[in-house]
Write an enzyme that holds these catalytic residues in place. Structure first.
Site, PDB file in Angstrom:
ATOM      1  N   GLU A 216      39.217   3.116 -46.960  1.00 28.68           N
ATOM      2  CA  GLU A 216      38.802   3.764 -45.714  1.00 28.68           C
ATOM      3  C   GLU A 216      37.808   4.893 -46.002  1.00 28.68           C
ATOM      4  OE1 GLU A 216      41.041   6.135 -42.000  1.00 28.68           O
ATOM      5  OE2 GLU A 216      42.085   5.764 -43.895  1.00 28.68           O
TER       6      GLU A 216
ATOM      7  N   LYS B 282      38.461   1.696 -35.856  1.00 24.42           N
ATOM      8  CA  LYS B 282      39.875   2.054 -35.993  1.00 24.42           C
ATOM      9  C   LYS B 282      40.456   2.421 -34.630  1.00 24.42           C
ATOM     10  CE  LYS B 282      42.868   5.119 -38.766  1.00 24.42           C
ATOM     11  NZ  LYS B 282      42.854   6.183 -39.820  1.00 24.42           N
TER      12      LYS B 282
ATOM     13  N   CYS C 132      43.883   1.633 -42.051  1.00 19.45           N
ATOM     14  CA  CYS C 132      44.980   2.560 -42.337  1.00 19.45           C
ATOM     15  C   CYS C 132      46.037   2.624 -41.229  1.00 19.45           C
ATOM     16  CB  CYS C 132      44.411   3.955 -42.632  1.00 19.45           C
ATOM     17  SG  CYS C 132      45.523   4.986 -43.649  1.00 19.45           S
TER      18      CYS C 132
END
EC number: 6.3.5.1
Length: 543
Positions: free
Chosen positions: A45, A113, A149
């Site tokens: 990430e 994300k 994540c």
């Protein structure tokens, strides 16, 4: 059957180091393409910016830097390799935490994300807008979904990907370490895989960034939730994984499950990595610390030598009239054992000079902790002077238990740049000392066995003013890390007088902790980014 040759690039990034990070991505791709014709290289990430970039994300040049890095990487893509990596990207005026797919010199897809963590050390909602859609890319005939994540910690993104026809999920991470984190990740990702019948490849970064340590441990989980392959923790490296994809699903091969580290070993590695990267990334020549003959400085020295090598570590014993001969001898013995440069500089002359200068101010006033604090401040002046002259970082040696209750001196033993044991409770200090000694000679046994003392007055013991450390640490764990109230801690069996005394000390000493150096975070609630309490407050004690 289609086979994807996946390279999990467990990379140590540099926050703000776009050029360094970009070069590492390109070098990794070249090595991968020299191994096979069309590798899928997966990076962590926010690879390009490093994680966490914090308010660097607010700088207007962030977009220029990202665009330049992506252009360089795309220009370097001369083969048929694929890259998945993270970066910040501004789209229609909003900043997103993005996972991009690069192939044949083009950014062919981007995922935004969706789940932005805003707890503990995370504050992504300060910077990013959340995405709201899955992203599934055809990579060599395999439908690959992307997530980033925190997306894996919530069920919706995995479910969306499965509904969008994904056959394999790639989850890129910058997930920091705390004790027990590996088992927590394996369990959680296994649940996500089972619930969606979707195999998952989890790639994490490795390295230290200020107080955070990222432990790597990238792994792959089958659609049944079984961990099929896992890279080592705390090691930067490139780990190949084959994903065989056919109508019956995906099978992983080519990488074994690395032997897990027990919690003491993992904690030791986290401390070592945190010190090494802080010193090296900030370009210090080495470190210096006060070696008192006590257990905290002994462990700090051991970690520093493991992290940097003995040639970059200096230890200074600064005795005073209350310093025992045992402390002097044990400090010298450990320095010889580890091969570090060791000096003895008495603080007696400078202490006397200070006292002479302050004689009029102190006239008629009885001795108290002022004189004890002056000893610590003399030592702080010595260490900081060595630091300035030699370009060495001062490592402070206070532990979490002491920092919690204010058992430390501002501008004295708190003076320095990095506190190795800042998040290590005293009871864990002893366990780590024994762990290190089990690896080979290091810390004199009587340092571990003797009752702990700051040696600031005759026959002083820590337990003169504090509960026994096993009691203290249990109270602190419940209050600081678990947010338990005084009544809940008492109900758990702690003595009410001890509980109220400890909680009062914790609350009163926020002003000290705010001025303390940073240090490696190893628990789920460290002092620093994790715990942001006001100094001035009318909050009722222990609520």
């Amino acid at each position: 059957m289609t086979t994807l040759n996946i390279l999990m690039a467990q990379m140590n990034t540099l926050v703000g180091g776009f050029e360094v990070n970009t070069d590492k991505v390109i070098e990794t791709l070249k090595r991968a393409e020299s191994t096979c014709s069309a590798p899928l290289v997966v990076f962590p990430e926010l690879t390009l910016s490093g994680y966490p970039p914090e308010d660097l994300l607010l700088r207007p040049s962030i977009e220029i830097r990202v665009a330049k890095a992506l252009e360089q990487i795309c220009n370097a893509m001369t083969g048929d390799g694929w890259i998945i990596l993270g970066y910040p990207r501004r789209i229609a005026g909003a900043l997103y935490n993005v996972a991009g797919v690069l192939h044949r010199g083009q950014v062919v897809a981007e995922y935004r994300k969706q789940c932005l963590p805003n707890y503990q050390v995370f504050d992504e909602k300060r910077y990013f807008q959340p995405g709201d859609a899955p992203c599934v890319v055809d990579i060599q005939g395999v439908k690959v979904a992307l997530t980033v994540c925190e997306d894996i910690w919530e069920p919706a993104p995995t479910r969306q990907a499965a509904e969008a026809g994904a056959e394999l999920m790639i989850n890129i991470n910058s997930s920091p370490y705390h004790r027990g984190k590996r088992d927590e990740r394996w369990r959680l990702v296994g649940e996500r895989a089972r619930s969606a019948s979707l195999p998952i490849v989890y790639v994490n970064q490795v390295g230290g960034q200020d107080e955070l340590v990222f432990d790597g441990g990238s792994f792959a989980v089958s659609a049944q939730g079984e961990v099929c392959a896992a890279a080592p923790n705390f090691d930067e490296g490139e780990y190949w994984l084959r994903a065989g994809c056919e109508a019956g699903g995906v099978t992983f091969s080519g990488l074994d499950v690395a032997p897990p580290l027990d919690e003491l070993a993992a904690t030791w590695h986290a401390l070592v990595l945190g010190v090494r990267d802080y010193v090296n990334k900030n370009r210090f020549r080495g470190v210096v610390l006060g070696l008192s003959g006590g257990v905290d400085s002994a462990l700090t020295l051991a970690v520093a030598v493991e992290a940097l090598g003995p040639e970059r570590v200096e230890a200074v014993m600064m005795p005073f009239r209350y310093t025992s001969q045992m402390s002097v001898e044990d400090a010298a013995e450990q320095s010889r054992t580890l091969g570090v440069k060791h000096k003895v500089i008495s603080i007696e002359p400078m202490y006397e000079s200070f006292m002479a200068s302050l004689a009029e101010e102190f006239a008629g006033l009885a001795p108290d902790t002022t004189e004890e604090n002056l000893q610590a401040r003399c030592r702080g002046v010595v260490l900081m002077s060595i630091s300035n002259k030699k370009g060495l970082l001062v490592l402070t040696t206070g532990n979490k238990s002491e920092l919690a209750v204010g058992y430390s001196t501002l501008y004295g033993d708190m003076a320095g740049g990095f506190d190795v044991l800042k998040d290590v409770p005293k009871t864990l200090v002893y366990e780590l000392c024994r762990y290190r000694n089990a690896l080979g000679p290091c810390i004199p046994e009587r340092v571990i066995e003797r009752p702990p003392s700051a040696e600031l007055r005759p026959d002083q013991k820590d337990q003169d003013s504090l509960p026994e450390y096993d009691v203290l640490d249990r109270i602190l764990e419940m209050y600081v890390e678990q947010d338990c109230s005084a009544s809940a801690i008492i109900a758990a069996g702690m003595v009410p007088e001890d509980v109220h005394r400890v909680l009062r000390l914790v609350d009163l000493n926020e002003y000290k902790r705010r001025q303390a150096p940073i240090g490696v975070r190893i628990t789920q609630r460290g002092f620093g980014r994790d715990r942001r309490y006001p100094i001035t407050s009318g909050w009722t004690l222990g609520d």
